[in-house]
Design a protein around this motif. Structure first.
Motif, short mmCIF file in Angstrom:
data_model
loop_
_atom_site.label_atom_id
_atom_site.label_comp_id
_atom_site.label_asym_id
_atom_site.label_seq_id
_atom_site.Cartn_x
_atom_site.Cartn_y
_atom_site.Cartn_z
N THR A 26 -0.52 16.11 0.53
CA THR A 26 -0.84 16.17 1.84
C THR A 26 -1.79 15.03 2.55
OG1 THR A 26 -0.82 18.38 1.58
CG2 THR A 26 -1.89 17.90 3.49
N VAL A 27 -2.58 14.55 1.74
CA VAL A 27 -3.46 13.51 2.44
C VAL A 27 -2.87 12.31 2.32
CG1 VAL A 27 -5.56 12.10 2.00
CG2 VAL A 27 -5.80 14.73 1.81
N PHE A 28 -2.15 12.02 1.48
CA PHE A 28 -1.32 10.74 1.36
C PHE A 28 -0.38 10.67 2.41
CE2 PHE A 28 -2.16 9.06 -3.13
CZ PHE A 28 -3.24 9.05 -2.96
N LYS A 29 0.36 11.74 2.70
CA LYS A 29 1.39 11.61 3.70
C LYS A 29 0.81 11.61 4.90
CE LYS A 29 4.90 14.44 1.77
NZ LYS A 29 5.65 13.31 1.80
N ILE A 30 -0.41 11.77 5.45
CA ILE A 30 -1.15 11.46 6.61
C ILE A 30 -1.43 9.91 6.71
CG2 ILE A 30 -3.13 11.80 8.15
CD1 ILE A 30 -3.01 14.76 6.99
N VAL A 31 -1.89 9.65 5.49
CA VAL A 31 -2.32 8.06 5.51
C VAL A 31 -0.99 7.05 5.65
CG1 VAL A 31 -3.06 6.10 3.95
CG2 VAL A 31 -4.11 8.37 3.99
N GLN A 32 0.12 7.84 5.08
CA GLN A 32 1.47 7.15 5.11
C GLN A 32 1.83 6.85 6.58
OE1 GLN A 32 3.22 9.21 2.14
NE2 GLN A 32 2.97 8.06 0.48
N GLU A 33 1.79 8.10 7.40
CA GLU A 33 2.23 8.04 8.77
C GLU A 33 1.57 7.12 9.54
OE1 GLU A 33 1.48 12.15 10.06
OE2 GLU A 33 3.29 12.89 8.79
N HIS A 34 0.31 7.05 9.37
CA HIS A 34 -0.58 5.80 10.14
C HIS A 34 -0.31 4.37 9.54
CE1 HIS A 34 -3.33 8.62 12.32
NE2 HIS A 34 -3.37 9.37 11.00
N LEU A 35 0.02 4.30 8.39
CA LEU A 35 0.38 2.95 7.81
C LEU A 35 1.82 2.63 8.44
CD1 LEU A 35 -0.60 3.43 4.35
CD2 LEU A 35 -1.27 1.33 5.68
N LEU A 36 2.66 3.47 8.55
CA LEU A 36 3.87 3.32 9.32
C LEU A 36 3.86 2.77 10.86
CD1 LEU A 36 6.31 6.02 7.64
CD2 LEU A 36 6.28 3.55 7.16
N GLU A 37 2.89 3.36 11.57
CA GLU A 37 2.48 3.42 12.79
C GLU A 37 2.05 1.71 12.99
OE1 GLU A 37 0.04 5.98 14.45
OE2 GLU A 37 1.29 7.78 14.03
N ILE B 180 0.80 -1.15 -0.11
CA ILE B 180 0.14 -0.16 0.01
C ILE B 180 0.95 1.39 0.20
CG2 ILE B 180 -1.67 1.31 1.39
CD1 ILE B 180 -2.79 -1.52 2.34
N LEU B 181 1.95 1.20 0.75
CA LEU B 181 2.94 2.27 0.89
C LEU B 181 3.46 2.57 -0.47
CD1 LEU B 181 4.63 1.80 4.44
CD2 LEU B 181 3.39 3.71 3.69
N GLY B 182 3.86 1.57 -1.25
CA GLY B 182 4.28 1.57 -2.62
C GLY B 182 3.24 2.11 -3.53
N LYS B 183 2.10 1.73 -3.49
CA LYS B 183 1.12 2.40 -4.37
C LYS B 183 0.90 3.67 -3.93
CE LYS B 183 -1.57 -1.76 -5.39
NZ LYS B 183 -1.52 -1.53 -6.95
N LEU B 184 1.16 4.28 -2.71
CA LEU B 184 0.59 5.67 -2.58
C LEU B 184 1.86 6.45 -3.19
CD1 LEU B 184 -0.76 5.36 1.08
CD2 LEU B 184 -2.10 5.80 -1.06
N ASN B 185 3.01 6.07 -2.88
CA ASN B 185 3.91 6.57 -3.15
C ASN B 185 4.16 6.91 -4.91
OD1 ASN B 185 5.39 7.22 -0.77
ND2 ASN B 185 6.40 5.32 -0.93
N LYS B 186 3.78 5.98 -5.69
CA LYS B 186 3.69 6.06 -6.84
C LYS B 186 2.62 6.94 -7.43
CE LYS B 186 3.58 2.85 -11.06
NZ LYS B 186 3.27 1.55 -11.55
N MET B 187 1.28 6.84 -6.84
CA MET B 187 0.40 7.98 -7.24
C MET B 187 0.78 9.35 -6.83
SD MET B 187 -2.55 8.61 -8.77
CE MET B 187 -3.47 6.94 -8.87
N GLU B 188 1.35 9.30 -5.57
CA GLU B 188 1.87 10.73 -5.46
C GLU B 188 2.76 11.30 -6.32
OE1 GLU B 188 4.06 12.92 -1.58
OE2 GLU B 188 3.39 10.72 -1.33
N LYS B 189 3.77 10.57 -7.09
CA LYS B 189 4.63 10.98 -7.81
C LYS B 189 3.88 11.55 -9.12
CE LYS B 189 8.68 8.52 -6.24
NZ LYS B 189 9.59 7.40 -6.44
N LYS B 190 2.68 10.79 -9.51
CA LYS B 190 1.95 10.94 -10.66
C LYS B 190 1.12 12.20 -10.35
CE LYS B 190 -1.83 8.76 -13.44
NZ LYS B 190 -2.44 7.64 -13.78
#
Length: 230
Positions: free
Chosen positions: A197-208, A181-191
């Motif tokens: 802003t929203v994805f970084k919040i999601v990523q923080e919670h995923l890392l937790e 999921i983190l990989g998919k978010l990173n790829k879409m964020e670059k696109k």
């Protein structure tokens, strides 16, 4: 595994499975899910798409038609909020007084609660943040989040650790999905940088959630090693 059809796991005898058996069974499950999702993308606009997909999976001897879809109702109350964190604050998870041995004990697990919050929050991102062209991609991400949540619940289960091999393999699968999921978010964020802003919040919670899973995995390994010493 089922001797009558080697491709279908013999779930009734999973208490005797090794980690290798669990891994093979979950590969089967992954393959089934992948085929279902590809068919969903192809046939979703057709009438009775679910029946058609179920029959096609059955024709491949993957699963009985009546096992593919259950009588489940999914209801998402979208409050149309702008930030992911706002959604998390509104999630109310009742812990109750569940103890190890209770069938719903997994709901008391911090990593299950975190995964639930992430998944519910993503439902609102999907409905109110993503552009129409990106919503099928968002549905794919939601699918992975649902499987992540499922693996966590199966790993914690009733909290008795009766099948430590299952606990371990389900936790590893949940970790793998967090990374995917983190990989998919990173790829879409670059696109599309407007999602940053929203994805970084999601990523923080995923890392937790990832850290909680690592801690739990270490606990399971410790229990497994203690049993081998007996």
């Amino acid at each position: 595994m089922n001797k009558g059809n080697s491709s279908i796991p013999d779930w009734d005898n999973c208490d005797n499975w090794t980690e290798y058996d669990w891994e093979n069974a979950l590969k089967y499950s992954d393959d089934l899910a992948s085929q279902y999702f590809h068919m969903l993308e192809r046939y979703s606009d057709l009438p009775y798409a679910e029946d058609l997909i179920a029959k096609k999976l059955n024709a491949k001897n993957k699963v009985r038609c009546d096992d593919v879809f259950g009588d489940y109702e999914w209801y998402i109350d979208s409050k149309d909020q702008d930030e992911f964190d706002d959604d998390l604050v509104d999630v109310d998870i009742e812990l109750g007084e569940s103890q190890p041995g209770d069938s719903l004990f997994y709901e008391t697990s911090p990593m299950y609660q975190k995964a639930s919050q992430i998944t519910l929050g993503w439902c609102n991102v999907l409905s109110s943040v993503l552009s129409p062209n990106d919503r099928f991609w968002g549905l794919n991400v939601l699918f992975y989040m649902g499987r992540m949540l499922s693996f966590i619940s199966l790993s914690v289960s009733d909290g008795t650790y009766e099948n430590i091999n299952g606990n371990l393999i389900f936790t590893k699968r949940a970790l793998s999905l967090v990374n995917k999921i983190l990989g998919k978010l990173n790829k879409m964020e670059k696109k599309c940088s407007r999602y940053t802003t929203v994805f970084k919040i999601v990523q923080e919670h995923l890392l937790e959630c990832h850290d909680l899973l690592i801690d739990y995995l270490m606990e399971c390994k410790k229990r497994q090693n203690n049993r081998k010493k007996r």
